[in-house]
Design an enzyme around this catalytic site. Structure first.
Site, PDB file in Angstrom:
ATOM      1  N   HIS A  68     -46.740  14.258 -50.217  1.00  0.00           N
ATOM      2  CA  HIS A  68     -47.157  14.432 -51.518  1.00  0.00           C
ATOM      3  C   HIS A  68     -46.889  13.148 -52.352  1.00  0.00           C
ATOM      4  O   HIS A  68     -45.654  12.538 -51.934  1.00  0.00           O
ATOM      5  CB  HIS A  68     -46.273  15.651 -51.934  1.00  0.00           C
ATOM      6  CG  HIS A  68     -46.646  16.139 -53.419  1.00  0.00           C
ATOM      7  ND1 HIS A  68     -47.356  17.309 -53.658  1.00  0.00           N
ATOM      8  CD2 HIS A  68     -46.581  15.519 -54.401  1.00  0.00           C
ATOM      9  CE1 HIS A  68     -47.604  17.590 -54.786  1.00  0.00           C
ATOM     10  NE2 HIS A  68     -47.077  16.450 -55.519  1.00  0.00           N
ATOM     11  N   CYS A 112     -45.037  20.347 -53.924  1.00  0.00           N
ATOM     12  CA  CYS A 112     -46.379  20.997 -54.847  1.00  0.00           C
ATOM     13  C   CYS A 112     -45.825  21.863 -56.113  1.00  0.00           C
ATOM     14  O   CYS A 112     -44.619  22.343 -55.979  1.00  0.00           O
ATOM     15  CB  CYS A 112     -47.218  21.561 -53.774  1.00  0.00           C
ATOM     16  SG  CYS A 112     -48.651  20.618 -53.155  1.00  0.00           S
ATOM     17  N   SER A 157     -40.897  11.206 -45.680  1.00  0.00           N
ATOM     18  CA  SER A 157     -40.858  12.659 -45.209  1.00  0.00           C
ATOM     19  C   SER A 157     -41.945  13.471 -45.549  1.00  0.00           C
ATOM     20  O   SER A 157     -42.355  14.568 -44.885  1.00  0.00           O
ATOM     21  CB  SER A 157     -39.598  13.330 -45.498  1.00  0.00           C
ATOM     22  OG  SER A 157     -39.356  13.697 -46.937  1.00  0.00           O
ATOM     23  N   HIS A 182     -44.998  10.630 -54.441  1.00  0.00           N
ATOM     24  CA  HIS A 182     -43.745  10.673 -55.055  1.00  0.00           C
ATOM     25  C   HIS A 182     -42.888   9.607 -54.886  1.00  0.00           C
ATOM     26  O   HIS A 182     -43.322   8.667 -53.960  1.00  0.00           O
ATOM     27  CB  HIS A 182     -42.775  12.106 -54.357  1.00  0.00           C
ATOM     28  CG  HIS A 182     -42.392  11.622 -52.848  1.00  0.00           C
ATOM     29  ND1 HIS A 182     -43.049  11.716 -52.008  1.00  0.00           N
ATOM     30  CD2 HIS A 182     -41.172  11.360 -52.533  1.00  0.00           C
ATOM     31  CE1 HIS A 182     -42.419  11.614 -50.863  1.00  0.00           C
ATOM     32  NE2 HIS A 182     -41.298  11.267 -51.161  1.00  0.00           N
ATOM     33  N   HIS A 242     -51.525  17.195 -54.327  1.00  0.00           N
ATOM     34  CA  HIS A 242     -50.993  16.757 -53.176  1.00  0.00           C
ATOM     35  C   HIS A 242     -51.856  15.723 -52.342  1.00  0.00           C
ATOM     36  O   HIS A 242     -51.360  14.973 -51.594  1.00  0.00           O
ATOM     37  CB  HIS A 242     -50.766  18.049 -52.237  1.00  0.00           C
ATOM     38  CG  HIS A 242     -50.277  18.088 -50.890  1.00  0.00           C
ATOM     39  ND1 HIS A 242     -48.753  17.988 -50.895  1.00  0.00           N
ATOM     40  CD2 HIS A 242     -50.828  17.766 -49.448  1.00  0.00           C
ATOM     41  CE1 HIS A 242     -48.493  17.832 -49.602  1.00  0.00           C
ATOM     42  NE2 HIS A 242     -49.721  17.920 -48.703  1.00  0.00           N
TER      43      HIS A 242
HETATM   44  P1  H2U Z   1     -39.071  10.349 -48.797  1.00  0.00           P
HETATM   45  O1  H2U Z   1     -39.390   9.913 -50.353  1.00  0.00           O
HETATM   46  O2  H2U Z   1     -38.399   9.464 -48.005  1.00  0.00           O
HETATM   47  O3  H2U Z   1     -39.933  11.117 -48.267  1.00  0.00           O
HETATM   48  O4  H2U Z   1     -37.706  11.316 -49.295  1.00  0.00           O
HETATM   49  C1  H2U Z   1     -38.173  12.501 -50.179  1.00  0.00           C
HETATM   50  C2  H2U Z   1     -36.768  13.081 -50.674  1.00  0.00           C
HETATM   51  O5  H2U Z   1     -36.849  14.397 -51.037  1.00  0.00           O
HETATM   52  C3  H2U Z   1     -35.518  12.923 -49.698  1.00  0.00           C
HETATM   53  O6  H2U Z   1     -34.490  12.108 -50.183  1.00  0.00           O
HETATM   54  C4  H2U Z   1     -35.656  14.897 -50.862  1.00  0.00           C
HETATM   55  C5  H2U Z   1     -35.184  14.253 -49.643  1.00  0.00           C
HETATM   56  O7  H2U Z   1     -33.664  14.387 -49.726  1.00  0.00           O
HETATM   57  N1  H2U Z   1     -35.956  16.512 -50.753  1.00  0.00           N
HETATM   58  C6  H2U Z   1     -35.328  17.235 -51.747  1.00  0.00           C
HETATM   59  O8  H2U Z   1     -34.673  16.951 -52.684  1.00  0.00           O
HETATM   60  N2  H2U Z   1     -35.739  18.675 -51.600  1.00  0.00           N
HETATM   61  C7  H2U Z   1     -36.274  19.207 -50.745  1.00  0.00           C
HETATM   62  O9  H2U Z   1     -36.634  20.418 -50.887  1.00  0.00           O
HETATM   63  C8  H2U Z   1     -37.024  18.358 -49.376  1.00  0.00           C
HETATM   64  C9  H2U Z   1     -36.784  16.861 -49.738  1.00  0.00           C
HETATM   65 ZN    ZN Z   2     -47.508  18.965 -52.282  1.00  0.00          ZN
END
Ligand code: H2U
Ligand code: ZN
Length: 347
Positions: A164, A53, A161, A166, A113
């Site tokens: 949001h 966010c 994970s 993305h 979000h």
């Molecule tokens: P997903 O698209 O599979 O949810 O992965 C989200 C990515 O976001 C994951 O590769 C990264 C994780 O490494 N991430 C960050 O770069 N910073 C963060 O603070 C948490 C997650």
């Molecule tokens: Zn968010």
């Protein structure tokens, strides 16, 4: 006589050279297996705990800017790193390894979000498409990068994970396996026919009209003849372009529009936020001419017959060959007939 609508058969994936077993006779078998719980997807527009966010802290301590539309940053837990030294390990051709380097990025589609692609305004999806194009062009300026994989993993079921909205980009110093396969098949076709494999494939789909889900001026969405996942689809550009960098403003608008339509239909299918892994396939970069390449985007959704029944790639699929029961034509018809207005926005 062999009847493709009735009898078990195998179909060739012309992009990879692999085959899928189709068993139309089996689609009525009863289901007594695992039932997934339907995820509750109502979320606030802002979540103080969310690391994506606007203005929030990420897990590595850095702070997101107060972004208003899209936001891109280098993945804090990148699977590929820029400074990995070159190297090869080979123990008697039995233990073989090579170093791999690259750049991994995360793209926030929106500061909101609570949204997902189908619930975003078309103009806002266009901003995502613009960012994909810009990132592709910028990343390809790194001479060591050979392939740029743009993708989205959506939903808990796909191991995402964070809800949001993305996606990610992994740019690597070698050409990944799926892309090696698709390059080989498209090259062989292009050398023989002097046209891209998908241009000729589109012509057949437009003529047969059995697997089209939706189309507009610049793009066609089909359940491919060789689809493995029950509701797998492909967005294919009608013009033979090798990469997203070549898209005109009009094509980018069209892509945003068709992304909204396809993902809306997906959500409407089982009236849930439909999970999938989706990603763009296009030419490798810094690797000579790849005129054989024809831009497309794959959608691989895991669901089979309801919001709670998932297709498992197990047993025969793991050990021998992918298999499906409902035919690609049946899946295309279901998707085609669904409304282009999201169920949440219905009056
Ligand atoms: P997903 O698209 O599979 O949810 O992965 C989200 C990515 O976001 C994951 O590769 C990264 C994780 O490494 N991430 C960050 O770069 N910073 C963060 O603070 C948490 C997650
Ligand atoms: Zn968010």
């Amino acid at each position: 006589m062999f009847e493709i609508k009735e009898h078990p058969h195998t179909r060739k994936n012309i992009l990879t050279g692999e085959w899928v077993l189709v068993s139309p006779n089996r689609s009525k078998r009863p289901w007594q297996g695992k039932v997934e719980t339907v995820p509750n997807d109502t979320r606030p527009a802002y979540d103080a705990e969310c690391y994506l966010c606007s203005g929030n802290k990420r897990s590595d301590g850095s702070k997101n800017p107060d972004y208003k539309d899209t936001f891109v940053f280098t993945n804090d837990f990148s699977a590929l790193l820029e400074d990995t030294p070159d190297g090869v390990i080979n123990k008697n051709d039995l233990l073989v390894a090579k170093s791999e380097s690259g750049i991994c990025k995360v793209i926030c589609f929106s500061p909101n979000h609570s949204l997902t692609l189908p619930l975003m305004a078309e103009e806002d999806i266009e901003k995502v498409v613009n960012l994909w194009q810009q990132e592709f062009t910028e990343l390809s300026n790194n001479p060591f990068i050979k392939y740029i994989q743009i993708f989205e993993n959506k939903g808990d079921t796909m191991g995402c994970s964070n809800p949001h909205p993305h996606g990610q980009i992994w740019a690597s110093s070698s050409i990944p396996l799926e892309l090696e396969k698709e390059t080989l098949q498209q090259k062989q076709y292009f050398e023989i026919h002097g046209k891209s494999l998908l241009s000729d494939y589109i012509d057949i789909e437009l003529e047969q009209k059995e697997r089209i889900v939706v189309e507009n001026e610049h793009f066609l969405v089909v359940v491919p003849f060789w689809a493995v996942w029950p509701y797998e689809t492909m967005i294919i550009s009608k013009r033979h372009v090798t990469d997203i960098g070549e898209f005109t403003e009009a094509e980018k608008k069209s892509l945003a529009a068709i992304l909204k339509k396809l993902t809306t239909k997906y959500d409407n299918l089982f009236k849930i936020s439909f999970p999938y892994s989706a990603g763009i396939h296009q030419r490798p970069v810094n690797d000579g001419l790849h005129n054989e390449w024809h831009w497309h985007m794959h959608f691989y959704p895991p669901l089979l017959r309801s919001a709670s029944v998932k297709k498992f790639m197990v047993g025969y699929e793991m050990l021998a060959n992918p298999q499906r029961d409902i035919t690609p034509e049946m899946a295309a018809l279901s998707l085609k007939e669904l409304s282009e207005i999201h169920y949440k926005n219905k009056p």
